[in-house]
Scaffold this motif. Structure first.
Motif, PDB file in Angstrom:
ATOM      1  N   TRP A 135       6.061  37.899 -35.757  1.00  0.00           N
ATOM      2  CA  TRP A 135       5.138  36.774 -35.632  1.00  0.00           C
ATOM      3  C   TRP A 135       4.025  37.089 -34.633  1.00  0.00           C
ATOM      4  O   TRP A 135       2.840  36.908 -34.909  1.00  0.00           O
ATOM      5  CB  TRP A 135       5.912  35.530 -35.209  1.00  0.00           C
ATOM      6  N   LEU A 136       4.414  37.574 -33.470  1.00  0.00           N
ATOM      7  CA  LEU A 136       3.432  37.893 -32.436  1.00  0.00           C
ATOM      8  C   LEU A 136       2.544  39.063 -32.851  1.00  0.00           C
ATOM      9  O   LEU A 136       1.341  39.064 -32.570  1.00  0.00           O
ATOM     10  CB  LEU A 136       4.136  38.194 -31.112  1.00  0.00           C
ATOM     11  N   THR A 137       3.120  40.031 -33.523  1.00  0.00           N
ATOM     12  CA  THR A 137       2.322  41.160 -34.008  1.00  0.00           C
ATOM     13  C   THR A 137       1.307  40.688 -35.040  1.00  0.00           C
ATOM     14  O   THR A 137       0.142  41.105 -35.004  1.00  0.00           O
ATOM     15  CB  THR A 137       3.231  42.251 -34.596  1.00  0.00           C
ATOM     16  N   SER A 138       1.713  39.802 -35.933  1.00  0.00           N
ATOM     17  CA  SER A 138       0.769  39.293 -36.938  1.00  0.00           C
ATOM     18  C   SER A 138      -0.364  38.529 -36.255  1.00  0.00           C
ATOM     19  O   SER A 138      -1.525  38.624 -36.664  1.00  0.00           O
ATOM     20  CB  SER A 138       1.474  38.406 -37.977  1.00  0.00           C
ATOM     21  N   HIS A 139      -0.041  37.806 -35.190  1.00  0.00           N
ATOM     22  CA  HIS A 139      -1.063  37.060 -34.460  1.00  0.00           C
ATOM     23  C   HIS A 139      -2.066  38.017 -33.808  1.00  0.00           C
ATOM     24  O   HIS A 139      -3.280  37.878 -33.962  1.00  0.00           O
ATOM     25  CB  HIS A 139      -0.399  36.173 -33.401  1.00  0.00           C
ATOM     26  N   GLY A 140      -1.537  39.000 -33.093  1.00  0.00           N
ATOM     27  CA  GLY A 140      -2.401  39.990 -32.463  1.00  0.00           C
ATOM     28  C   GLY A 140      -3.211  40.778 -33.484  1.00  0.00           C
ATOM     29  O   GLY A 140      -4.394  41.071 -33.262  1.00  0.00           O
ATOM     30  N   LEU A 198      -1.969  31.659 -41.996  1.00  0.00           N
ATOM     31  CA  LEU A 198      -2.140  33.047 -42.429  1.00  0.00           C
ATOM     32  C   LEU A 198      -1.005  33.923 -41.885  1.00  0.00           C
ATOM     33  O   LEU A 198      -0.481  34.784 -42.599  1.00  0.00           O
ATOM     34  CB  LEU A 198      -3.505  33.558 -41.985  1.00  0.00           C
ATOM     35  N   GLN A 199      -0.591  33.693 -40.660  1.00  0.00           N
ATOM     36  CA  GLN A 199       0.544  34.426 -40.099  1.00  0.00           C
ATOM     37  C   GLN A 199       1.815  34.152 -40.913  1.00  0.00           C
ATOM     38  O   GLN A 199       2.595  35.063 -41.168  1.00  0.00           O
ATOM     39  CB  GLN A 199       0.793  34.013 -38.649  1.00  0.00           C
ATOM     40  N   GLU A 200       2.005  32.904 -41.286  1.00  0.00           N
ATOM     41  CA  GLU A 200       3.158  32.528 -42.097  1.00  0.00           C
ATOM     42  C   GLU A 200       3.142  33.305 -43.420  1.00  0.00           C
ATOM     43  O   GLU A 200       4.164  33.842 -43.857  1.00  0.00           O
ATOM     44  CB  GLU A 200       3.114  31.020 -42.343  1.00  0.00           C
ATOM     45  N   PHE A 201       1.980  33.403 -44.038  1.00  0.00           N
ATOM     46  CA  PHE A 201       1.804  34.171 -45.268  1.00  0.00           C
ATOM     47  C   PHE A 201       2.173  35.644 -45.045  1.00  0.00           C
ATOM     48  O   PHE A 201       2.873  36.258 -45.855  1.00  0.00           O
ATOM     49  CB  PHE A 201       0.350  34.034 -45.751  1.00  0.00           C
ATOM     50  N   GLU A 253       9.179  39.367 -46.173  1.00  0.00           N
ATOM     51  CA  GLU A 253      10.466  38.697 -46.368  1.00  0.00           C
ATOM     52  C   GLU A 253      11.120  38.254 -45.064  1.00  0.00           C
ATOM     53  O   GLU A 253      12.325  38.343 -44.891  1.00  0.00           O
ATOM     54  CB  GLU A 253      11.393  39.576 -47.202  1.00  0.00           C
ATOM     55  N   LEU A 254      10.284  37.737 -44.161  1.00  0.00           N
ATOM     56  CA  LEU A 254      10.780  37.108 -42.949  1.00  0.00           C
ATOM     57  C   LEU A 254      10.358  35.645 -42.960  1.00  0.00           C
ATOM     58  O   LEU A 254       9.240  35.331 -43.372  1.00  0.00           O
ATOM     59  CB  LEU A 254      10.224  37.794 -41.695  1.00  0.00           C
TER      60      LEU A 254
END
Length: 173
Positions: free
Chosen positions: A126-131, A152-155, A161-162
């Motif tokens: 999650w944090l990596t997708s945000h960064g 978008l992070q959720e996507f 598959e998380l």
């Protein structure tokens, strides 16, 4: 959908120093970032390699960086330092393009994962997708932009598959 090549540089200060096994293998990080770049359908040259540094550290180190670069003397979960702050410059002569650095405090991530009832693996993704989105120019100056970015992070997490944390956690009821 274009496929992109990434060179991921991982500096695992947290797990390595503590002789712990990371919940995410380097090959997984690599696959996730390449998949995310492809899914976002950006207007990038698929003949180039995109470089990203991922640094996993502790609260003390991220607090120092947060103080130095953001004048906030407290730990935070993730910091991003984009190499390209404006539109992509003329990079025709380059084989690879540095997108920037993502720095995550594993200590803060562990606390957040515990308080939100999911695994450290999910929180780190999650944090990596945000960064990662910050490196690509996304920002959240207000709640509307934040909700768009979190969606978008959720996507992105769903694509690997998380199960993403509920974005409702980020807004007052």
């Amino acid at each position: 959908m274009k496929q992109y090549q990434t060179d991921l540089y991982i500096e695992d200060l947290y797990f390595f120093d503590r002789k712990l096994e990371s919940p995410i293998k380097e090959s997984e990080w690599q696959n996730w970032l390449e998949k995310w770049l492809s899914l976002l359908e950006l207007d990038l040259d698929d003949q180039k390699t995109y470089e990203i540094s991922l640094i996993l550290t502790d609260d003390q180190e991220i607090q120092s960086l947060n103080q130095q670069y953001r004048d906030k003397d407290q730990p935070t979960d993730v910091l991003s330092f984009a190499a390209l702050e404006t539109d992509f410059p003329d990079t025709d002569f380059l084989d690879s393009i540095t997108l920037g650095d993502i720095i995550i405090s594993v200590e803060t991530a562990q606390k957040q994962a515990l308080s939100q009832g999911h695994s450290l693996r999910v929180e780190l993704a999650w944090l990596t997708s945000h960064g990662f989105l910050h490196l690509l120019g996304w920002d959240h100056p207000d709640d509307d932009f934040l909700k768009e970015m979190l969606t978008l992070q959720e996507f992105l997490l769903n694509s690997i598959e998380l199960q993403a944390p509920s974005i409702e956690l980020f807004f007052d009821s």
